[in-house]
Design a protein around this motif. Structure first.
Motif, short mmCIF file in Angstrom:
data_model
loop_
_atom_site.label_atom_id
_atom_site.label_comp_id
_atom_site.label_asym_id
_atom_site.label_seq_id
_atom_site.Cartn_x
_atom_site.Cartn_y
_atom_site.Cartn_z
N LEU A 249 0.80 -1.22 0.00
CA LEU A 249 0.00 0.00 0.00
C LEU A 249 0.84 1.27 0.00
CD1 LEU A 249 -2.62 -1.18 2.63
CD2 LEU A 249 -3.14 -0.64 0.24
N ARG A 250 1.97 1.28 0.71
CA ARG A 250 2.75 2.51 0.90
C ARG A 250 4.02 2.55 0.06
NH1 ARG A 250 -1.60 3.06 3.02
NH2 ARG A 250 -1.99 3.30 5.25
N GLY A 251 4.48 1.38 -0.41
CA GLY A 251 5.73 1.34 -1.15
C GLY A 251 6.89 0.91 -0.28
N ALA A 252 7.94 0.40 -0.93
CA ALA A 252 9.08 -0.18 -0.20
C ALA A 252 9.85 0.87 0.60
CB ALA A 252 10.00 -0.89 -1.18
N ASN A 253 9.81 2.12 0.19
CA ASN A 253 10.62 3.15 0.84
C ASN A 253 9.85 3.99 1.86
OD1 ASN A 253 12.89 2.48 -0.72
ND2 ASN A 253 12.14 3.72 -2.44
N ALA A 254 8.61 3.61 2.14
CA ALA A 254 7.79 4.36 3.11
C ALA A 254 8.13 3.92 4.53
CB ALA A 254 6.31 4.12 2.83
N PRO A 255 7.92 4.79 5.52
CA PRO A 255 8.20 4.45 6.93
C PRO A 255 7.12 3.56 7.53
CG PRO A 255 7.31 6.66 6.80
CD PRO A 255 7.46 6.19 5.37
N ILE A 256 7.00 2.33 7.04
CA ILE A 256 5.92 1.45 7.48
C ILE A 256 6.12 0.98 8.91
CG2 ILE A 256 5.40 0.70 5.14
CD1 ILE A 256 6.82 -1.95 5.86
N ASP A 257 7.38 0.98 9.41
CA ASP A 257 7.62 0.55 10.79
C ASP A 257 6.89 1.46 11.77
OD1 ASP A 257 9.14 -1.55 9.97
OD2 ASP A 257 11.07 -0.63 10.44
N ASP A 258 6.92 2.76 11.50
CA ASP A 258 6.25 3.71 12.38
C ASP A 258 4.74 3.46 12.41
OD1 ASP A 258 8.68 4.87 12.84
OD2 ASP A 258 8.35 6.60 11.53
N GLU A 259 4.15 3.26 11.22
CA GLU A 259 2.71 3.03 11.14
C GLU A 259 2.34 1.70 11.79
OE1 GLU A 259 -0.93 3.06 7.83
OE2 GLU A 259 1.12 3.54 7.22
N CYS A 260 3.16 0.69 11.56
CA CYS A 260 2.90 -0.62 12.16
C CYS A 260 2.95 -0.53 13.68
CB CYS A 260 3.93 -1.62 11.65
SG CYS A 260 3.59 -3.33 12.05
N CYS A 261 3.94 0.18 14.20
CA CYS A 261 4.07 0.34 15.65
C CYS A 261 2.88 1.08 16.23
CB CYS A 261 5.36 1.07 15.97
SG CYS A 261 5.66 1.30 17.73
N GLU A 264 -0.08 -1.24 16.42
CA GLU A 264 0.10 -2.26 17.45
C GLU A 264 -0.07 -1.68 18.85
OE1 GLU A 264 2.80 -5.86 15.91
OE2 GLU A 264 3.92 -4.12 16.59
N GLN A 265 0.45 -0.48 19.07
CA GLN A 265 0.29 0.14 20.39
C GLN A 265 -1.18 0.37 20.70
OE1 GLN A 265 2.82 3.59 19.95
NE2 GLN A 265 4.54 2.61 20.96
N ALA A 266 -1.95 0.79 19.70
CA ALA A 266 -3.39 0.99 19.91
C ALA A 266 -4.07 -0.34 20.22
CB ALA A 266 -4.02 1.63 18.68
#
Length: 498
Positions: A249-261, A264-266
């Protein structure tokens, strides 16, 4: 919710980002560029493919108008209730227009279950089953019972996609695009209505039903190529699949770790869902906002107007009601497109207030038209209908345009935004059921209210509801523009909403 969600360790992204590019500065030294912004095309593609379900939704609504005109018994003739050339009286046709809502009520509740247990993607693909079955019945029905069964089955699909499409879109797009892309759901509904009205001028309603089968099959096929939403994956402790979904959805170079975290925190802060959770302010407040907005949306009278657009315009003196209906549907598409472009600029509240106020004006004007041109029994007063017909079409165009600007799309968009993840499917199912229950009542009672009070009073009642909607939004609906789903959840946990 899976109890393992609360026992797994949180996913912690690194605070240091790996540089992606090295470029030369003016002094010859290397300059590291930061992580690139997310790609937008995959989210846009996923939105438009998912919104094919909303296209089928709108097509089913628009189908009612030409089908009702085709099935209406001619003046002085007796109804024919079986065989390939069925003709029905007005009372039976009122049920024909309303039965789609019965199916949609059940479909909304079923969709809430499917969203949780099979996922948003597979749930949307399953919607093709009741759609295709219902359209087949409508195409080949030779009895009133089969005709009604087809309407209920199509309604089942309508109720399912009316919940699943907004939820899917809300969970796959980023917060800065959620308003614009979320409004594509309503845009697709209006295009579906327009397609149905246009085809109604050249095709028998039975061939229109066959087209409906093709639209539903196309939607299911398109969903094969889309990912499941990352929030559903993380809710099932499927972290690798969630990251793959975000990469798509975001592309290989997007900051997906931040969004994933963040997701998960929610999820980790949430308790196992039970119905007593609905009594807590953090869930009760968004639930009540969504339910009230769904009730007010339907009691603004829009589905009655769409279902009976041809009939209403015939009573207003238009010789070709189908062509007039196409004009109205075209206005819907144009103003929904405008709303799509404005949603993330002006915000939800401003558009709702402008839209509700415009609908109020349109309803009052329609009421004035029928007060001037008709007696209490709906009979025309001389030639006044032809004289004042521009007032009728202008008022209806204003009503439809303003509905399309905000009241059509935003209640569904807000429904997909304001519920916490643990309750999104169940709460959205309740909101969808409420919407279609009220749509059923409004559609079924439209004819009876017309007989009892006259169309002038009916439109004034709908206008009063539009006024209540404006006041409700002004004082009780928070702005969700630009906020992530997790930020909106935190908003409702506070003592006051702003």
């Amino acid at each position: 919710m899976d109890p393992k969600i609360n026992t797994k360790p949180a996913y912690r992204p690194s605070t240091e980002r790996t540089p992606l590019l090295r470029t030369e500065g003016g002094d010859g030294h290397a300059i590291n560029s930061d992580i690139q912004k997310p790609q937008t095309f995959p989210s846009v593609l996923a939105t438009f493919i998912a919104a094919l379900g909303a296209l089928s939704f709108g097509y089913a609504l628009g189908f009612s108008s030409p089908a009702t005109l085709a099935l209406t018994v001619a003046n002085g003739s007796d109804p024919v209730t079986s065989g390939p050339n069925m003709k029905l009286n007005k009372a039976t046709l009122a049920w024909f227009g309303s039965f789609i809502n019965i199916g949609a009520m059940v479909g909304g509740l079923l969709a809430g279950f499917l969203c949780d247990y099979v996922g948003r993607k597979l749930g949307l693909m399953i919607c093709a089953l009741p759609f295709c079955g219902g359209w087949a019945l409508l195409a080949y029905a030779e009895s009133v019972a089969l005709l009604f069964a087809g309407r209920i089955s199509v309604g089942l699909g309508v109720g399912m996609v009316s919940l699943m499409v907004p939820v899917y879109i809300a969970e796959v797009v980023s917060s800065d695009m959620r308003g614009t892309l979320g409004a594509v759901n309503q845009l697709s509904i209006t295009i579906g209505v327009l397609v149905a009205y246009a085809l109604g001028t050249i095709l028998p309603y039975k061939w229109m039903a066959i087209v409906g089968i093709g639209l539903s099959a196309m939607h299911a096929f398109g969903m094969l190529f889309l990912p499941e939403t990352p929030r559903w994956y993380l809710g099932r402790d499927m972290r690798r699949e969630a990251k793959d979904s975000l990469l798509w959805l975001r592309g290989a170079n997007a900051p997906i770790d931040d969004e994933c975290c963040s997701i998960e925190q929610a999820l980790e802060s949430q308790e196992t869902m039970s119905f007593k959770e609905f009594l807590k302010p953090g869930l009760l407040r968004p639930l009540m906002i969504s339910l009230i907005m769904m009730v007010l949306q339907q009691w603004s009278g829009v589905n009655a107007v769409i279902f009976y657009a041809g009939t209403i315009l015939e009573t207003a003196g238009f010789s070709n009601a189908n062509l007039a209906s196409i004009s109205i549907a075209g206005v819907q598409v144009v103003f929904t497109l405008i709303a799509t472009l404005l949603m993330d600029r002006m915000g939800r509240r401003v558009l709702l207030i402008i839209a509700g106020s415009g609908m109020l004006v349109g309803c009052v004007a329609m009421g004035v038209y029928y007060e001037i041109t008709s007696d209490h029994d709906g009979n025309p007063k001389g030639n006044l209908r032809n004289t004042f017909s521009p007032l009728a079409i202008t008022a209806m165009l204003v009503y439809i345009a303003k509905f399309s600007l905000g009241v059509g799309a935003i209640p569904w968009l807000i429904m997909s935004e304001i519920f916490p993840n643990r309750a999104r499917s169940a709460a959205s199912g309740i909101a969808t059921f409420t919407n279609w229950l009220n749509s059923f009542i409004v559609t079924l009672t439209f004819h009876h209210m017309q007989v009892a009070f006259g169309l002038d009073v009916v439109f004034w009642i709908y206008g009063g509801v539009c006024g209540i909607l404006v006041v409700f939004v002004l004082f009780l609906v928070p702005e969700t523009k630009g906020r992530s789903l997790e930020e909106i959840e935190e908003l409702f946990e506070k003592p006051s909403i702003n």
